[in-house]
Enzyme design. Sequence first.
Site, mmCIF file in Angstrom:
data_model
loop_
_atom_site.group_PDB
_atom_site.id
_atom_site.type_symbol
_atom_site.label_atom_id
_atom_site.label_comp_id
_atom_site.label_asym_id
_atom_site.label_seq_id
_atom_site.Cartn_x
_atom_site.Cartn_y
_atom_site.Cartn_z
ATOM 1 N N GLY A 244 0.828 -1.210 0.000
ATOM 2 C CA GLY A 244 0.000 0.000 0.000
ATOM 3 C C GLY A 244 0.861 1.258 0.000
ATOM 4 N N ASP A 245 1.989 1.192 0.704
ATOM 5 C CA ASP A 245 2.903 2.346 0.757
ATOM 6 C C ASP A 245 3.496 2.597 -0.624
ATOM 7 O OD1 ASP A 245 2.482 2.118 3.501
ATOM 8 O OD2 ASP A 245 4.294 0.923 3.786
HETATM 9 N N1 LIG Z 1 -0.787 -10.046 -4.923
HETATM 10 C C1 LIG Z 1 -0.777 -8.914 -5.645
HETATM 11 N N2 LIG Z 1 -0.729 -8.957 -6.992
HETATM 12 C C2 LIG Z 1 -0.690 -7.832 -7.725
HETATM 13 N N3 LIG Z 1 -0.726 -6.591 -7.200
HETATM 14 C C3 LIG Z 1 -0.793 -6.481 -5.853
HETATM 15 C C4 LIG Z 1 -0.824 -7.635 -5.009
HETATM 16 N N4 LIG Z 1 -0.913 -7.212 -3.728
HETATM 17 C C5 LIG Z 1 -0.923 -5.862 -3.779
HETATM 18 N N5 LIG Z 1 -0.858 -5.419 -5.052
HETATM 19 C C6 LIG Z 1 -0.849 -4.019 -5.501
HETATM 20 O O1 LIG Z 1 -0.501 -3.185 -4.419
HETATM 21 C C7 LIG Z 1 -1.602 -2.323 -4.065
HETATM 22 C C8 LIG Z 1 -1.685 -2.205 -2.564
HETATM 23 O O2 LIG Z 1 -1.895 -3.492 -2.006
HETATM 24 P P1 LIG Z 1 -2.855 -3.750 -0.776
HETATM 25 O O3 LIG Z 1 -4.235 -3.414 -1.119
HETATM 26 O O4 LIG Z 1 -2.583 -5.154 -0.317
HETATM 27 O O5 LIG Z 1 -2.310 -2.663 0.245
HETATM 28 P P2 LIG Z 1 -2.179 -2.679 1.808
HETATM 29 O O6 LIG Z 1 -3.073 -3.730 2.402
HETATM 30 O O7 LIG Z 1 -2.304 -1.296 2.254
HETATM 31 O O8 LIG Z 1 -0.670 -3.142 1.945
HETATM 32 P P3 LIG Z 1 0.290 -2.963 3.210
HETATM 33 O O9 LIG Z 1 -0.539 -2.644 4.412
HETATM 34 O O10 LIG Z 1 0.931 -4.292 3.293
HETATM 35 O O11 LIG Z 1 1.220 -1.882 2.820
HETATM 36 C C9 LIG Z 1 -2.834 -2.953 -4.702
HETATM 37 O O12 LIG Z 1 -3.802 -1.969 -4.998
HETATM 38 C C10 LIG Z 1 -2.255 -3.609 -5.934
HETATM 39 O O13 LIG Z 1 -2.159 -2.692 -6.990
HETATM 40 O O1 LIG Z 2 6.842 -1.258 7.318
HETATM 41 C C1 LIG Z 2 5.476 -1.532 7.456
HETATM 42 C C2 LIG Z 2 4.706 -0.871 6.363
HETATM 43 O O2 LIG Z 2 4.973 0.494 6.348
HETATM 44 C C3 LIG Z 2 3.224 -1.104 6.497
HETATM 45 O O3 LIG Z 2 2.515 -0.373 5.550
HETATM 46 C C4 LIG Z 2 2.715 -0.726 7.849
HETATM 47 O O4 LIG Z 2 1.391 -1.145 7.924
HETATM 48 C C5 LIG Z 2 3.504 -1.372 8.956
HETATM 49 O O5 LIG Z 2 3.083 -0.878 10.207
HETATM 50 C C6 LIG Z 2 4.990 -1.111 8.820
HETATM 51 O O6 LIG Z 2 5.673 -1.810 9.832
#
Ligand SMILES: Nc1ncnc2c1ncn2[C@@H]1O[C@H](COP(=O)(O)OP(=O)(O)OP(=O)(O)O)[C@@H](O)[C@H]1O
Ligand SMILES: O[C@H]1[C@H](O)[C@@H](O)[C@H](O)[C@@H](O)[C@H]1O
Length: 384
Positions: A244-245
């Site tokens: 997500g970052d």
């Molecule tokens: N398995 C995957 N395959 C392809 N793209 C992915 C996958 N997982 C994540 N992405 C890409 O990364 C973006 C962010 O992922 P996600 O929705 O899992 O964010 P998040 O849950 O905030 O992640 P985190 O908290 O681990 O930083 C998605 O919108 C997608 O574009």
């Molecule tokens: O390094 C990770 C990352 O930045 C994730 O987005 C966050 O959810 C976690 O807290 C952090 O430890």
Amino acid sequence: MVTSTAAAHKTPQQQTRVLIVGNYCHDVLMQKDTVKAESLGGAASFISNVVNGMSVSCNLVSKVGEDFKYPVDFTPIVIPTSKTTVFHAYFDLAIHGNCHQDRVLKRVSACDPIRPSDLPDARSKFGMAVGVGGEILPETLERMIETCDAVFVDIQALIRVFDCVDGTVKLVKLGETEFYSLLPRIEVLKASSEEAVFMDVEEVRKWCCVVVTNGKEGCKVYWKDGELGIPPFLANQKDPTGAGDSFLGGFVAGLVQGLAVPDAALLGNLFGSLTVEQIGLPKFDSRLLQRVKDEVQRRKMQFLHCERSEYELEFLKPDGHEQFHASLGAAKSTPPFSIQARPWTPSNSPKETEQTPIPHYTAQAKLLANSVYEEPIQTVEGKP
Ligand SMILES: Nc1ncnc2c1ncn2[C@@H]1O[C@H](COP(=O)(O)OP(=O)(O)OP(=O)(O)O)[C@@H](O)[C@H]1O
Ligand SMILES: O[C@H]1[C@H](O)[C@@H](O)[C@H](O)[C@@H](O)[C@H]1O
């Protein structure tokens, strides 16, 4: 729309392009109470990795303790009386299915909050409020709103609370936080699908653009009078941390370079997909980055004739969006760009990697397994 009137008095040259605000942290990835990997973490580190990779100038405000153990591009403020924020991520405690949660996070220690006085006085074009451990205070976000033309916020900076006994991260409703009244003054609020249930998207989209990421499904952009799904890129997921970052880093890097919101969200999806393919903070192949930058440049050239204010987000899907998706996908899948992270070893010294420079080599995850989702396959010690 960027609404700040103060912005009109500054030329872009006078401004830092992107101001990233959030603490670096130490990430420890756990499975069955065993450490599987350790890495530099924090949204600020993932985002600056992408923004720098896309050659967009940025500045970063972060706090750490004297125990901070990674070399980084932007020197953090060291607080002698505080420890660096540490998160333990437990993958085997995760809940899959409807109530999607890919890992349980525990904040093991927390560095000091970032206060308004820690922020630079100079204006920035884009501000990113990207705390992970509760370090962004309402007054800090308010100061960012005053000094940045447009502020992008990761909801995780606003709705996390931490169990007072073991630090387990829990989420609270956005409407119940002190940040809620500031939403009409921010540009974009980004949430994962898991976090999005803690806000009323229909209400919030009236005030600012909402981007909800959804793992391998890509993301969806909501604005006042429209919404658009943005397709993902194929990825071989090893560790979801930081996806997500990196998404937000790619999204903002795209907007800074003048892409329309749907195209910038594609860039976000691309960097999210690249991030899940490596454990910890990813290192991007320089040739891949060059191809992506070339594609962005080519895309910008297609819109040179369009009149667009630098301070206005364009939400409608531009012509050639699908082609842009295909071009980025081709860039990603062209060998040898889809490389795996190298295991961290003490011998990964700059001298030894001189011929094939690996950016951020020292910040790479210290790997003890090939994926955080599987049984350990091979340890660093066991590697031939
Ligand atoms: N398995 C995957 N395959 C392809 N793209 C992915 C996958 N997982 C994540 N992405 C890409 O990364 C973006 C962010 O992922 P996600 O929705 O899992 O964010 P998040 O849950 O905030 O992640 P985190 O908290 O681990 O930083 C998605 O919108 C997608 O574009
Ligand atoms: O390094 C990770 C990352 O930045 C994730 O987005 C966050 O959810 C976690 O807290 C952090 O430890």
